[in-house]
Design an enzyme around this catalytic site. Sequence first.
Site, mmCIF file in Angstrom:
data_model
loop_
_atom_site.group_PDB
_atom_site.id
_atom_site.type_symbol
_atom_site.label_atom_id
_atom_site.label_comp_id
_atom_site.label_asym_id
_atom_site.label_seq_id
_atom_site.Cartn_x
_atom_site.Cartn_y
_atom_site.Cartn_z
ATOM 1 C CB CYS A 1 -0.904 -0.020 1.224
ATOM 2 S SG CYS A 1 -1.941 1.442 1.406
ATOM 3 C CB CYS B 1 -5.333 3.972 -4.404
ATOM 4 S SG CYS B 1 -4.489 2.383 -4.588
#
Length: 261
Positions: free
Chosen positions: A73, A198
């Site tokens: 991530c 993101c």
Amino acid sequence: MKIPFYKYQGTGNDFVMVDDRNLQFPVSKEFIASICHRRFGVGADGLILLQNAEGYDFRMVYFNADGGEGSMCGNGGRCVVQFAKDLGLFTDTTRFIAVDGEHEASVDGDIVRLKMSGVKDLERYDEFDFMNTGSPHYVTYVDDVTEVDVVNIGSEIRYGSVYGPKGGTNVNFVEVIEGNHLSVRTYERGVEDETYSCGTGVTACALSAHLRKGWVSPIKVETIGGSLEVAYSKNSESGFSDIYLIGPAVKVFEGDLPAGS
């Protein structure tokens, strides 16, 4: 017994951080999902454990909001770097290990510059690009990103016949604003919803734009939660190296979790 936690966000992508250097956090999918729940828990796109790692300043262990351990991530990586700095684990620069390997980062105020994994084996099609920037990403271009039904279209692609059997994919919708400037919205697997930002998705969109538009590094990317920048080097016909995800990472609040699952 209580478990101290810290909430951080990077362009609206928010995470619960736990200092787990003593390896006492009671990992379970149900417990982590309950913490990340936005009505009955702290509320977050994911939970990150900071652990010791020989030869590195720390280890990042990332869990999606559904409680399952996730792939890399990018915004979470930037937030855990800021968290590690706040804990006093380094001053300006750091090296840490995550599920996709070694990362380097530097911090200047609330701006974190995170080195991402190199990218190769990009798949290019007429309607979309697909690549793994630490997590798998489908990138498609639209005329007006504000008009896209991100959740419904994204979930159809994520669970569809092509990527569903392979564990699914994140889905990014890209609007070109001007040269070296994009606007992006992302459906994230594991969250199973649109997120405000993101990091690995933004990275994928910037690399895709380089391939399609011939833009030079860096590329600015707007998300619902704010602005990020992606810098990179093109190192072969299909590969990229020295990829950096750059943007703010901020502590929001801290508290205590009830221990146990």
